[in-house]
Design an enzyme around this catalytic site. Structure first.
Site, PDB file in Angstrom:
ATOM      1  N   GLU A 138      35.699  90.277  35.047  1.00  0.00           N
ATOM      2  CA  GLU A 138      34.863  89.211  34.481  1.00  0.00           C
ATOM      3  C   GLU A 138      33.432  89.695  34.418  1.00  0.00           C
ATOM      4  OE1 GLU A 138      35.343  85.364  36.365  1.00  0.00           O
ATOM      5  OE2 GLU A 138      33.186  84.938  36.152  1.00  0.00           O
ATOM      6  N   GLU A 143      24.850  82.789  35.442  1.00  0.00           N
ATOM      7  CA  GLU A 143      25.277  81.579  36.135  1.00  0.00           C
ATOM      8  C   GLU A 143      24.009  80.903  36.654  1.00  0.00           C
ATOM      9  OE1 GLU A 143      29.079  81.283  38.439  1.00  0.00           O
ATOM     10  OE2 GLU A 143      28.810  83.456  38.530  1.00  0.00           O
TER      11      GLU A 143
END
Length: 543
Positions: A138, A143
């Site tokens: 990933e 974020e």
């Protein structure tokens, strides 16, 4: 500034229209992931939220004013986990994916406690975890957590065992924004050997590319919810201006750039990349004449360049407001030519600040491998601006010569001293290795301290640093940069991130490189000024 010269735009979503469906069949985006569907209208989600499709009875998506808005609300539908908040995710799974390239989102993320925004990539096919440790592939471009609005977390998930032993050092890049409100760009340049992460076009850190990160990956955007949202119990909102993807593969198929419809009126452009249907860039050489802005006042700039691996890119701002878009220089400085940029406006009597921001400075170690931008002259309403030509530096750059054989590298852990008391000198160590570059820096603090990063041979070492020592009192911070560099010349770049000048010598934030030593020897090119791009003033005498 990120330089995408030679890249092609391969995916563009400006969110001028809505193209979202449950499965993605016939639309740009799917609202659920195939393997994580919880029921007929939802994805399992993260935190205390499920991701729902509009057919659930609650529609988390709205497209208007050139932006996608995702809104999370306390439980309203029978779909998703009972009691979970309903929110939204969009993905290009099964439609668009790409190996390597630059991936960027421009967004105004939620600053409410409990908001958990993300822009990330997953592989079309997961490589099995050879050690059965529950790891996967990933790439997290960004974020963001509403409880810590200024913090940005970027990182890599891999099945490779070694980097996972110290994942914060080898897989994560953490950075902070001094002014997190409003729209910002978050980018990632994924290449075969290294993955770099960017905020507002500036590199904030990079990590080595793992061995299982060399296959196509698709895009995901979401707003998840965490426990702090329960306290207020009010909806959370995330806004996305665009998603753009670029490829440096010469065989990549370029797509057209959609109608740019920025909700706040600003767009950073394509950083030198090419889109389908765009006119080819003009050949290097010759001159160009461009008019930007509108009004009866006229500021005329004459600029030229040393072109190297592409033309110099820049923007023009007056009093902190950018006028026009990103521009490319054409005129060759060595030939005595200049481009003419006419900046129109309606400026009141008084002093005004002009900032020419050189976006893609590059120096590869020799005078012929050096991209420069020059402000040759300037006039305002026909009168010469005396401060017109102020150099061509983006931050500060210099080289050092290592003439010895490099000893075997050592890997002491990087250390950082506690944050200094404002205005006191500080000592900081970044990097690891047996070679030691010691920088002495100081600042003129104004409305906050000077922020900067340090890179060697194009690789940033450490994170964003804050100056403390006052230049006016003759003090200096000491920044020790550790590394294991081979014999030869190396390029050091100190990037001054937050230059500011409000019209007087006392309202001017500056960063100074006072001196530098390498393994104890003085670096003669140590002190090279404090400009980020170019800045000068003009005066309007008309009331």
């Amino acid at each position: 500034m990120v330089d995408l010269t030679g890249y092609r735009l391969t995916f563009d979503e400006e969110f001028n229209t809505r193209s979202i469906s449950l499965t993605g069949n016939g639309t740009t985006w799917a609202s659920t992931r195939q393997e994580w569907r919880h029921d007929g209208r939802s994805d399992v989600g993260f935190g205390i939220s499920s991701f729902v499709d509009a057919g659930s009875g609650y529609d988390p998506f709205n497209v208007s004013n050139g932006a996608l808005t995702i809104t999370a609300v306390p439980d309203r539908t029978p779909y998703g986990y009972p009691g979970a908040w309903e929110s939204g995710l969009v993905t290009t799974q099964g439609d668009f994916s790409q190996t390597y390239g630059y991936f960027e989102v421009r967004a105004d993320f939620s600053d409410a406690p409990g908001g958990w925004d993300a822009f990330w990539l997953l592989p079309n096919v997961q490589v099995p975890d050879p050690n059965s440790l529950g790891r996967w592939q990933e790439l997290d471009v960004v974020e963001h957590y509403g409880v810590w609005d200024k913090g940005i977390y970027s990182g890599i998930h891999t099945t490779d065992p070694a980097p996972n032993e110290h994942w914060q050092q080898y897989l994560q890049v953490y950075s902070e924004m001094p002014s997190p409100s409003g729209y910002h760009t978050y980018g990632m340049n994924w290449q075969a050997d290294r993955i770099g992460f960017y905020i507002d076009g500036q590199l904030v850190g990079s990590q080595a590319t793992p061995s299982d990160m060399h296959a196509p990956m698709y895009l995901l955007l979401d707003l998840a919810v965490q426990d702090p949202a329960k306290i207020a119990g009010v909806p959370l909102t995330s806004k996305i201006d665009y998603v753009r993807v670029y490829s440096a593969d010469p065989n990549a198929q370029a797509v057209a750039l959609g109608t740019v419809s920025s909700p706040d009126g600003y767009d950073p452009g394509l950083y030198g990349a090419v889109a389908a249907g765009s006119p080819p860039p003009p050949p290097t050489g010759g001159t160009t004449a461009v008019t930007i802005g509108s009004g009866s006042d006229k500021l005329v700039l004459k600029l030229s360049q040393d072109a190297y691996l592409g033309d110099a890119l820049y923007t023009v701002s007056v009093d902190g407001v950018q006028i026009g878009g990103t521009m490319s220089a054409r005129a060759a400085h060595s030939a005595g030519l200049s481009d003419t940029i006419t900046v129109l406006g309606e400026w009141a009597a008084g002093t005004h600040n002009v900032f020419v921001h050189f976006l893609n400075d590059r120096w590869d170690g020799t005078p012929t491998s050096d991209r420069n931008l020059y402000l040759d002259s300037a006039t305002y309403n026909g009168a010469v601006v005396s401060g017109g030509a102020l150099g061509n530096l983006l931050g500060q750059s210099f080289g050092f010569q290592d003439s010895a054989t490099t000893p075997p590298p050592t890997t002491p852990p990087p250390t950082t001293t506690p944050p200094p008391t404002p205005s006191d000198p500080t000592g900081t160590t970044i990097g690891s290795g047996s070679d030691k570059l010691v920088l002495k820096l100081s600042q003129d603090a104004y409305l906050g301290d000077a922020l900067y990063t340090v890179s060697v041979d194009g690789v940033q070492i450490g994170g964003t640093l804050t100056a403390s020592a006052s230049h006016g009192t003759g003090q200096s911070d000491a920044v020790t940069v550790l590394g294991s560099w081979s014999a030869g010349t190396h390029n050091v770049f100190i990037h001054f991130l937050n230059d500011r000048w409000d019209g007087t010598p006392t309202t001017d934030r500056n960063l100074y490189l006072d001196s530098a030593t390498y393994n104890g020897a003085v670096v003669p090119e140590g002190a090279l000024g404090n400009l980020l791009g170019q800045s000068f003033t003009f005066y309007d005498h008309i009331a």
